[in-house]
Design a protein around this motif. Structure first.
Motif: not given
Ligand SMILES: Cc1cc2nc3c(=O)[nH]c(=O)nc-3n(C[C@H](O)[C@H](O)[C@H](O)COP(=O)(O)OP(=O)(O)OC[C@H]3O[C@@H](n4cnc5c(N)ncnc54)[C@H](O)[C@@H]3O)c2cc1C
Length: 532
Positions: A237-240, A246-252, A259-264, A270-276
């Motif tokens: 995920l890329r999040v603003a 935040l750029r999250l997820g650098s390996a399988p 796992d911070l991806r789970q936060l988004f 409510a925590f950020g805007v997912i841009t990718e």
């Protein structure tokens, strides 16, 4: 892996502000079905649909001018039509409010960023001027996630991601793809199909819901048994956020802490805007087979589904209607009241390479037959596949003739399924009274449990909104009393928020608040959504 050229953004079909879906596909209830509806619910007056009344935009001109400097004047829209189309989502309460002419939640302005940097700049502007921001994907939310609180803010911006529709890249070796958030389901699949791959996420809102929305709500599609829920398809995920990127997820997979991806995933803006979103993709299936199976009871079919899941034999699609849903089949108006051969209908669908499809089909069919199922052939499977996106249009037709129709969903472990089913059904029947129809199907299946998806139909009272809110509260109380989840895939929004603390406890609420305070200290992102 190379960046792909940016496809032309074509104008998209907008949904009717008071109905679901493509206005060209709106249908009236057939005369034959109308008679049967009257038989079932009695005669109801056709409710009046009021003209919508938009409050005037509340942001001062100087603030709007400063916003125009951030993203360009042509991407800052204050006209009534655009604001109307970005008001709330598509739950029955949303539709009832819109039909009553109430658009009091309309944004003051709709902003259309084109890039991640645009999104970040709008967030910085919103923090500086204390303006609330509601990320807007497809607008198909059914839990009030687009109806943010605006009190205490200078105004409310709808951050419409409609310009961010790029398939950024495909990694054919790793079988991943990077997608922008504003792509609707069919747009994403069309772009991916051009690369010979498939995402395989088909919620009933597929035609209008977006990649960003799927991630932000932890959506689950009709083929989740085979392809997985949307959150399980996300690898990056890329999040603003108002605090930065935040750029999250650098390996399988990773053991680098929680796992911070789970936060988004499920953060509902409510925590950020997912841009990718980087997703897993599959090769395009060469074969699709959908078949029906009949079971003598919902319990027998549910046991069979559990056995199939626990045997590691899940097909691509696996769902089971209870007796009432099998008989009535709200999804196909021409069949309402049609002859039912009783029992419960299961749909098992298989997609993939021909050899793998056939091997799985044979193994599953053998097991289902051993467990007491009766094969009903491809007819019911094909009918389901053909009409799988039709039911929401029928909801509008039923609302038109004075029938209240809405759906709700939950999930639990297998050992509690029967208790949950009975509790929710009785809560809805108790709240809505004699003559209410409560239909249910098992919509998503796991080794450990399943989700239950209820469709409710009742004669509308003089105040259908209050009527439904009371019934929904009763169902929610029953769900938490049964220890099940308040939502398996529709998310929390504003509607489920009062029940969330039952599920995650005071400490869980405190953790969510801490994350919110850190990422969005000014609290401008979707105020009042998700976080209790
Ligand atoms: C008829 C109908 C059928 C449905 N069927 C299903 C189904 O089968 N399965 C299912 O899972 N759901 C279903 N839903 C619910 C809904 O479609 C899903 O929740 C969907 O994921 C929402 O996507 P969206 O793009 O429309 O998001 P929106 O409705 O625009 O937004 C949903 C929430 O996410 C936030 N958000 C949107 N985009 C972003 C972003 N890029 N970054 C951060 N936050 C964002 C919004 O602020 C809002 O809080 C259905 C809804 C309807 C009306």
């Amino acid at each position: 892996m190379s960046e792909l050229p940016r496809p032309t953004v074509t104008a998209q079909v907008e949904m009717h502000p008071q109905r679901w879906g493509d206005p060209a596909s709106a249908t009236e209830l057939p005369e034959s079905a109308r008679g049967l509806v009257e038989l079932a619910f009695g005669h109801a007056e056709t409710p009046a649909v009021a003209d919508v009344v938009l409050p005037p935009p509340g942001l001062p001109t100087a603030l709007l001018d400063s916003l125009r400097e951030v993203v360009g004047g042509e991407h800052v829209l204050t006209d009534d039509e655009t604001r109307r189309l970005r008001t709330r989502g598509k739950s029955t309460p949303d539709l009832l409010r819109a039909r009553a002419g109430d658009l009091s939640d309309a944004p003051d302005v709709v902003v259309r960023p084109g890039t991640h940097d645009d999104v970040a700049a709008v967030l910085a502007w919103a923090v500086d001027h204390h303006v609330a921001v509601v990320p807007f994907g497809g607008g198909t939310c059914v839990t009030g996630g687009l109806a943010a609180r605006r009190d205490g803010f200078a105004g409310l911006v709808s951050l419409d991601l409609v310009r961010m529709k790029r398939l950024v890249s495909v990694d054919h070796e790793s079988m991943t793809a990077v997608l922008e958030p504003g792509l609707r389901g069919p747009e994403a699949e069309t772009l991916l199909a051009g690369e010979g791959v498939l995402l395989g996420h088909y919620p009933q809102s597929f035609e209008f819901a977006t990649i960003g929305g799927f991630a932000a709500t932890r959506s689950s599609g009709q083929s989740s048994a085979g392809y997985g829920r949307f959150d399980s398809l996300v690898v990056g995920l890329r999040v603003a956020t108002p605090r930065g990127e935040l750029r999250l997820g650098s390996a399988p997979m990773s053991a680098a802490g929680p796992d911070l991806r789970q936060l988004f995933l499920g953060s509902e803006g409510a925590f950020g805007v997912i841009t990718e979103v980087t997703v897993r993709v599959r090769r395009l299936p060469e074969t699709k087979v959908y078949e029906g199976w009949r079971w003598e009871s919902f319990a027998a079919g549910a046991d069979a589904i559990r056995t199939v899941a626990q045997a590691g034999l899940l097909p691509t699609v696996l769902r089971l209607s209870d007796e009432a849903e099998t008989a009535i089949n709200l999804a196909r108006p021409e069949e309402i009241g049609g002859e039912s051969s009783g029992g419960c209908l299961m749909i098992a669908g298989y997609e993939g390479a021909p050899g793998a499809v056939e091997a799985k089909r044979v193994a599953v069919s053998r097991l289902l037959a051993e467990l007491g199922g009766t094969p009903a052939g491809e007819g019911p499977g094909e009918a389901w596949a053909h009409g799988r996106f039709d039911a929401p249009y029928l909801r509008d037709s039923m609302l038109d003739v004075g029938v209240l129709v809405e759906t709700l969903e939950t999930a639990t472990f297998w050992s509690s399924r029967e208790r949950l089913y009975t509790a929710v059904k009785s809560a809805l029947e108790g709240a809505l009274g004699v003559g209410t129809l409560v239909l249910c199907h098992i919509s998503h299946v796991y080794e450990t449990g399943c989700s239950l998806y209820f469709t409710v139909a009742a004669k509308q009272s003089g105040d259908p909104l209050a009527q439904w809110l009371a019934a929904k509260a009763a169902a929610n109380d029953a769900i938490v009393a049964a220890g099940a989840t308040i939502t398996h895939h529709h998310a929390v929004g504003t509607d489920h928020r009062p029940w969330l603390h039952h599920e995650i406890g005071d400490l869980g609420v405190s953790v969510l608040r801490a994350v919110k305070a850190d990422l969005d200290p000014a609290g401008v992102l979707n105020p009042g959504v998700l976080v209790p």
